[in-house]
Design a protein around this motif. Structure first.
Motif, PDB file in Angstrom:
ATOM      1  N   LEU A 116       0.810  -1.219   0.000  1.00 50.15           N
ATOM      2  CA  LEU A 116       0.000   0.000   0.000  1.00 50.15           C
ATOM      3  C   LEU A 116       0.841   1.266   0.000  1.00 50.15           C
ATOM      4  CD1 LEU A 116      -2.837  -0.740   2.592  1.00 50.15           C
ATOM      5  CD2 LEU A 116      -3.063  -0.505   0.130  1.00 50.15           C
ATOM      6  N   VAL A 117       1.906   1.259   0.799  1.00 52.04           N
ATOM      7  CA  VAL A 117       2.692   2.468   1.003  1.00 52.04           C
ATOM      8  C   VAL A 117       3.999   2.422   0.215  1.00 52.04           C
ATOM      9  CG1 VAL A 117       3.877   3.848   2.769  1.00 52.04           C
ATOM     10  CG2 VAL A 117       1.682   2.772   3.292  1.00 52.04           C
ATOM     11  N   LEU A 118       4.511   1.203   0.030  1.00 56.90           N
ATOM     12  CA  LEU A 118       5.793   1.011  -0.651  1.00 56.90           C
ATOM     13  C   LEU A 118       5.555   0.147  -1.888  1.00 56.90           C
ATOM     14  CD1 LEU A 118       7.402  -0.101   2.723  1.00 56.90           C
ATOM     15  CD2 LEU A 118       7.681   2.166   1.704  1.00 56.90           C
ATOM     16  N   PRO A 119       5.006   0.769  -2.959  1.00 53.54           N
ATOM     17  CA  PRO A 119       4.494  -0.029  -4.083  1.00 53.54           C
ATOM     18  C   PRO A 119       5.560  -0.863  -4.797  1.00 53.54           C
ATOM     19  CG  PRO A 119       4.268   2.354  -4.511  1.00 53.54           C
ATOM     20  CD  PRO A 119       4.781   2.213  -3.128  1.00 53.54           C
ATOM     21  N   ALA A 120       6.835  -0.437  -4.687  1.00 52.38           N
ATOM     22  CA  ALA A 120       7.882  -1.169  -5.419  1.00 52.38           C
ATOM     23  C   ALA A 120       8.807  -1.912  -4.456  1.00 52.38           C
ATOM     24  CB  ALA A 120       8.685  -0.199  -6.290  1.00 52.38           C
ATOM     25  N   ALA A 158     -10.896  18.971  13.534  1.00 52.89           N
ATOM     26  CA  ALA A 158     -10.283  18.689  14.835  1.00 52.89           C
ATOM     27  C   ALA A 158      -9.933  17.207  14.989  1.00 52.89           C
ATOM     28  CB  ALA A 158     -11.221  19.119  15.957  1.00 52.89           C
ATOM     29  N   ASP A 159     -10.601  16.325  14.238  1.00 44.87           N
ATOM     30  CA  ASP A 159     -10.307  14.893  14.336  1.00 44.87           C
ATOM     31  C   ASP A 159      -9.047  14.510  13.568  1.00 44.87           C
ATOM     32  OD1 ASP A 159     -12.761  14.568  15.694  1.00 44.87           O
ATOM     33  OD2 ASP A 159     -13.815  14.457  13.768  1.00 44.87           O
ATOM     34  N   LEU A 160      -8.646  15.368  12.647  1.00 44.42           N
ATOM     35  CA  LEU A 160      -7.581  15.010  11.718  1.00 44.42           C
ATOM     36  C   LEU A 160      -6.266  14.672  12.427  1.00 44.42           C
ATOM     37  CD1 LEU A 160      -6.773  14.760   8.719  1.00 44.42           C
ATOM     38  CD2 LEU A 160      -6.090  17.177   8.802  1.00 44.42           C
ATOM     39  N   GLY A 161      -5.933  15.472  13.444  1.00 43.28           N
ATOM     40  CA  GLY A 161      -4.660  15.284  14.138  1.00 43.28           C
ATOM     41  C   GLY A 161      -4.490  13.882  14.707  1.00 43.28           C
ATOM     42  N   VAL A 162      -5.586  13.276  15.147  1.00 43.51           N
ATOM     43  CA  VAL A 162      -5.525  11.908  15.680  1.00 43.51           C
ATOM     44  C   VAL A 162      -4.976  10.977  14.604  1.00 43.51           C
ATOM     45  CG1 VAL A 162      -6.901   9.972  16.546  1.00 43.51           C
ATOM     46  CG2 VAL A 162      -7.473  12.324  17.225  1.00 43.51           C
ATOM     47  N   PHE A 163      -5.457  11.181  13.383  1.00 44.04           N
ATOM     48  CA  PHE A 163      -5.086  10.273  12.301  1.00 44.04           C
ATOM     49  C   PHE A 163      -3.705  10.568  11.722  1.00 44.04           C
ATOM     50  CE2 PHE A 163      -9.659  10.031  12.647  1.00 44.04           C
ATOM     51  CZ  PHE A 163      -9.859   8.668  12.629  1.00 44.04           C
ATOM     52  N   THR A 164      -3.365  11.850  11.595  1.00 41.34           N
ATOM     53  CA  THR A 164      -2.045  12.137  11.033  1.00 41.34           C
ATOM     54  C   THR A 164      -0.945  11.677  11.995  1.00 41.34           C
ATOM     55  OG1 THR A 164      -2.263  14.400  11.847  1.00 41.34           O
ATOM     56  CG2 THR A 164      -2.700  14.043   9.523  1.00 41.34           C
ATOM     57  N   ARG A 165      -1.231  11.719  13.297  1.00 42.33           N
ATOM     58  CA  ARG A 165      -0.230  11.227  14.254  1.00 42.33           C
ATOM     59  C   ARG A 165      -0.054   9.708  14.121  1.00 42.33           C
ATOM     60  NH1 ARG A 165      -0.876  12.853  20.293  1.00 42.33           N
ATOM     61  NH2 ARG A 165       1.340  12.356  20.305  1.00 42.33           N
ATOM     62  N   LEU A 166      -1.155   9.032  13.841  1.00 43.11           N
ATOM     63  CA  LEU A 166      -1.094   7.571  13.743  1.00 43.11           C
ATOM     64  C   LEU A 166      -0.555   7.090  12.400  1.00 43.11           C
ATOM     65  CD1 LEU A 166      -4.544   6.679  15.349  1.00 43.11           C
ATOM     66  CD2 LEU A 166      -2.318   5.964  16.240  1.00 43.11           C
ATOM     67  N   LEU A 167      -0.970   7.769  11.330  1.00 45.20           N
ATOM     68  CA  LEU A 167      -0.714   7.262   9.978  1.00 45.20           C
ATOM     69  C   LEU A 167       0.774   7.080   9.683  1.00 45.20           C
ATOM     70  CD1 LEU A 167      -1.684   6.475   7.125  1.00 45.20           C
ATOM     71  CD2 LEU A 167      -1.731   8.907   6.538  1.00 45.20           C
ATOM     72  N   ALA A 168       1.549   8.152   9.815  1.00 45.65           N
ATOM     73  CA  ALA A 168       2.951   8.063   9.407  1.00 45.65           C
ATOM     74  C   ALA A 168       3.762   7.195  10.365  1.00 45.65           C
ATOM     75  CB  ALA A 168       3.555   9.460   9.326  1.00 45.65           C
ATOM     76  N   ARG A 169       3.438   7.284  11.646  1.00 48.17           N
ATOM     77  CA  ARG A 169       4.153   6.430  12.611  1.00 48.17           C
ATOM     78  C   ARG A 169       3.913   4.963  12.308  1.00 48.17           C
ATOM     79  NH1 ARG A 169       3.072  10.921  15.887  1.00 48.17           N
ATOM     80  NH2 ARG A 169       4.976  11.662  16.915  1.00 48.17           N
ATOM     81  N   SER A 170       2.671   4.611  12.011  1.00 47.42           N
ATOM     82  CA  SER A 170       2.353   3.214  11.734  1.00 47.42           C
ATOM     83  C   SER A 170       2.937   2.756  10.403  1.00 47.42           C
ATOM     84  CB  SER A 170       0.834   3.016  11.706  1.00 47.42           C
ATOM     85  OG  SER A 170       0.275   3.394  12.944  1.00 47.42           O
ATOM     86  N   ALA A 171       2.968   3.691   9.444  1.00 45.71           N
ATOM     87  CA  ALA A 171       3.385   3.314   8.093  1.00 45.71           C
ATOM     88  C   ALA A 171       4.896   3.150   7.989  1.00 45.71           C
ATOM     89  CB  ALA A 171       2.905   4.361   7.096  1.00 45.71           C
ATOM     90  N   THR A 172       5.634   4.165   8.430  1.00 47.05           N
ATOM     91  CA  THR A 172       7.084   4.158   8.199  1.00 47.05           C
ATOM     92  C   THR A 172       7.886   4.537   9.436  1.00 47.05           C
ATOM     93  OG1 THR A 172       6.945   6.463   7.508  1.00 47.05           O
ATOM     94  CG2 THR A 172       6.847   4.813   5.764  1.00 47.05           C
ATOM     95  N   GLY A 173       7.204   4.854  10.526  1.00 45.24           N
ATOM     96  CA  GLY A 173       7.914   5.287  11.727  1.00 45.24           C
ATOM     97  C   GLY A 173       8.259   6.764  11.728  1.00 45.24           C
TER      98      GLY A 173
END
Ligand code: SF4
Lengths: 265, 454
Positions: free
Chosen positions: B146-150, B243-258
């Motif tokens: 999903l995140v690293l297509p190649a 206001a909900d967005l910050g919850v997800f942006t904090r989770l997304l990149a950390r979970s995806a690539t650290g």
């Protein structure tokens, strides 16, 4: 306290020594367990293959067998997890509810019910602990690397309490071994590769005795160890405790690998 | 071909399997480090899960609110029931403005709808501008992650691809040089892109804006240079408030690539002066999944890829072994909703170890849903007959102790007395390809118990 022993079907047939050690260890801890002989299996192999409906008679038979006990104890986190988590598809009679919550993994029983967190005894070897996923992530018997860097759990504590025992520090503390029930046959290639990678991690970090709380994972890992004739002995943790707590005189040296060649059938 | 067959082909290259496993494990470890550093990480997961549950529970209302606000911003909103309609809408927009070239930043939805081949067939030049996506596009492959297509490709493979398509020197495999070559190549493409497509990570109901997270800034570059921006989104991308967005942006990149946050978090609310902005909202099976109580919460997915990085099966079988746009554990619970027969082997491509569930930032109970799909697949008769009959037989034996004891004895004695070559013949016994069978003891536990204790 009336304790019924559940010995999973493949342990009964292929690893009787694990059942015997379970019985004897409980006896040493003051529990005289009963083994109701009409028991068969928890039904997990069918259910994980998608045949939960077909497994219902097996669930009922299990409940029927064990409903008269205060606790049901099994040397297998995987079966316990199945009884607790997946027996929700049969009618929730009083007996079913009782059996679901009275069924314990052996080490959970020793730790949480008997309140024993240290065992006296000696086992002067380097031991590598394989955490079974159902015991760890399913029954929360150990911390998970997905959540915390702290590597702690019921079984590793009990093992560490033995004199002379060193626990192996692994690169990947809680990666799945790849057994997975029928997965080990239907996805043979990936399953074998996963097992080989687990064994390699232990080999690299000096494990002499590979152990765990679930004989199904260990059967798979042992199959690889023996095929590759590696200098590593595979034992269920209950065998280690049972021998370490032996009244003096019994030698433990039979438990270490004697040569670089593991014995063949 | 089923998952086991494709997986076996992948693992047959042992060295590449090791490399693939270790590369993704490295990403998982980066994720762990980032997660351990946030004391409230588990609370964040719960919060994110709750917000998504809530949104899914009244998705119709939020969709209408979103549409209204987007229209008020001057955005044209389109609804697509399925992939075909989605593709047609995109083509119509392009034809409407007389455009023949398109740049596209990362979008799994357009992959899911197979937009590229459709547009190309209709005479449109399509360029993926995410580096990984561009590499697989040049190779005419599907993304494998999903995140690293190649991620299935080594730098040598990329070097060879660029040599063939971009004219880099043969044997060039220095990542810096290859990236530079790609950058020069893509800059030209950006300049001629008349229409820019982006995916959508989050769509905010209260403002009608969409948020796109990238590390390369290619979404912004594409949108700002093109006359028309088309944002394509699955209808589950909604969140109620900014206001909900910050919850997800904090989770997304950390979970995806650290990473603490993606390099670019771009907000698109309305078209620039004299330009057009379109949003295409796609169902394509999502309503059906929403209607399945056991599986609806798979729609909480924010496509971070963490369940892939952690999955011991994915790491050793590769994204292409799933043969579905979304690979790995989450793909294995989304795909049967689309075509159960075709993807019936995917829910079985797991040991149910549960690691996916534990890393998922929105707390989807992935392994529990794999188990549930297995039950449905078996009931709908999609199990191979051998598996099914075996299980029926097994069950009837296990409900009858006497037969069970007899059968166990036969199996054990068989193992003891038959020659090794026969019991380990791989034609009958896949177990024995890489493993020895257990040594058969003389006595079962129950025999011992009855003789010794009773
Ligand atoms: S299921 Fe969870 S872990 Fe997997 S991609 Fe979606 S959000 Fe990430």
């Amino acid at each position: 306290m009336k304790v019924g022993l559940f010995i999973p079907c493949y342990v009964d047939q292929f690893y009787p020594q694990v059942g015997i050690a379970t019985y004897q260890l409980l006896e040493k801890l003051g529990v005289r367990a009963d083994f109701p002989v009409k028991q068969t299996c928890c039904g997990q192999p069918m259910a994980n293959t998608g045949c939960e409906q077909d497994a219902k008679p097996v669930y009922r038979h299990f409940v029927d067998t064990f409903q008269g006990y205060d606790y049901v104890v099994a040397p297998s986190g995987s079966c316990v997890y199945h009884v607790r988590k997946h027996y929700d598809v049969v009618e929730q009679t009083g007996a079913v509810q009782h059996v679901r919550q009275a069924t314990y993994d052996l080490f959970d029983f020793i730790t949480s019910v008997l309140g024993v967190t240290e065992l006296p005894g000696r086992f002067p070897h380097q031991v590598g602990l394989h955490l079974s996923c159902h015991g760890q992530r399913g029954l929360h018997q150990a911390n998970e690397s997905e959540m915390t860097p702290v590597r702690d759990g019921q079984l590793s504590r009990l093992l560490r309490s033995l004199d002379g025992l060193t626990l192996t520090e692994l690169s990947r503390n809680d990666e799945c071994c790849g057994f997975g029930g029928t997965f080990c046959i239907t996805e043979e290639a990936v399953s074998a590769r996963m097992g080989q990678d687990r064994v390699q991690d232990h080999l690299q970090h000096g494990t002499q005795v590979l152990t765990g709380g679930d004989m199904s994972c260990l059967m798979h890992l042992q199959g690889i160890v023996r095929r590759r004739q590696l200098p590593m002995r595979v034992l269920h943790a209950v065998e280690i405790f049972n021998v370490a707590l032996q009244p003096s005189g019994t030698s433990v040296s039979t438990f270490v690998p004697q040569s670089t060649t593991a014995e063949r059938v | 071909m089923s998952h086991p067959q494709r997986a076996a082909a992948f693992t047959s290259d042992a060295e590449r399997t090791t490399w693939h496993d270790e590369t993704l494990w490295f990403v998982r470890q980066k994720r762990d480090k980032a997660v351990y550093a946030i004391p409230e990480f588990q609370e964040l997961r719960q919060l994110a899960s709750d917000i998504k549950e809530h949104t899914l529970s009244r998705l119709d209302e939020y969709l209408e609110q979103f549409e209204q606000n987007a229209r008020a911003n001057g955005v044209q909103v389109h609804w697509a029931a399925d992939a075909e309609e989605h593709n047609r809408i995109v083509l119509d927009i392009m034809r409407g403005v007389g455009a023949t070239s398109l740049v596209k930043s990362k979008s799994m939805l357009t992959e899911e709808c197979h937009l590229n081949p459709y547009l190309i067939k209709n005479g449109i030049a399509v360029v993926d501008t995410d580096l990984g996506e561009r590499i697989v596009q040049l190779r005419e492959e599907a993304p494998s992650h999903l995140v690293l297509p190649a991620i299935h490709l080594k730098k040598e493979d990329v070097g060879e691809t660029f040599h063939v398509h971009l004219g880099t020197p043969k044997g060039e495999k220095d990542p810096q040089n290859l990236t530079e070559a790609a950058r020069r190549h893509l800059r030209e493409k950006f300049l001629i892109g008349q229409v820019a497509i982006t995916g959508v990570n989050f769509a905010i109901a209260e403002t009608g804006a969409v948020v796109v997270c990238t590390n390369e800034g290619n979404a912004d570059l594409g949108v700002n240079l093109a006359q028309v921006h088309i944002a394509c989104m699955g209808m589950e991308k909604l969140i109620p408030r900014t206001a909900d967005l910050g919850v997800f942006t904090r989770l997304l990149a950390r979970s995806a690539t650290g990473q603490p946050v993606t390099t670019y978090t771009s907000h698109f609310a309305k078209p620039a002066e004299g330009r057009q902005m379109h949003i295409v909202i796609v169902d394509n099976g999502r309503t059906r999944q929403l209607g399945r109580p056991d599986f609806r919460n798979s729609l909480k997915c924010i496509r971070c890829g963490a369940c892939m990085n952690t999955c011991p099966v994915y790491r050793r079988s590769g994204g292409h072994s799933y043969d579905f746009t979304v690979p790995g554990p989450i793909g294995a619970i989304l795909s049967p909703n689309i075509d159960m027969r075709q993807h019936s082997s995917l829910p079985f491509a797991s040991t149910l170890c549960g690691s996916c569930t534990d890393v998922c930032p929105v707390k989807i109970d992935i392994h529990a849903q794999l188990y549930k799909w297995r039950q449905i697949i078996a009931q709908e008769g999609e199990l191979p007959v051998s598996k099914k009959l075996g299980m029926k037989l097994l069950s009837s034996v296990l409900a009858r102790p006497a037969i069970y004891r007899f059968g166990g004895k036969i199996a054990r004695e068989g193992l003891r007395f038959l020659p090794h070559a026969l019991t380990h013949a791989t034609a009958f016994n896949p177990w024995a390809k890489a493993r020895e069978l257990p040594e058969a003891p003389k006595q079962s536990f129950r025999d011992w118990y009855q003789q010794t204790v009773k």
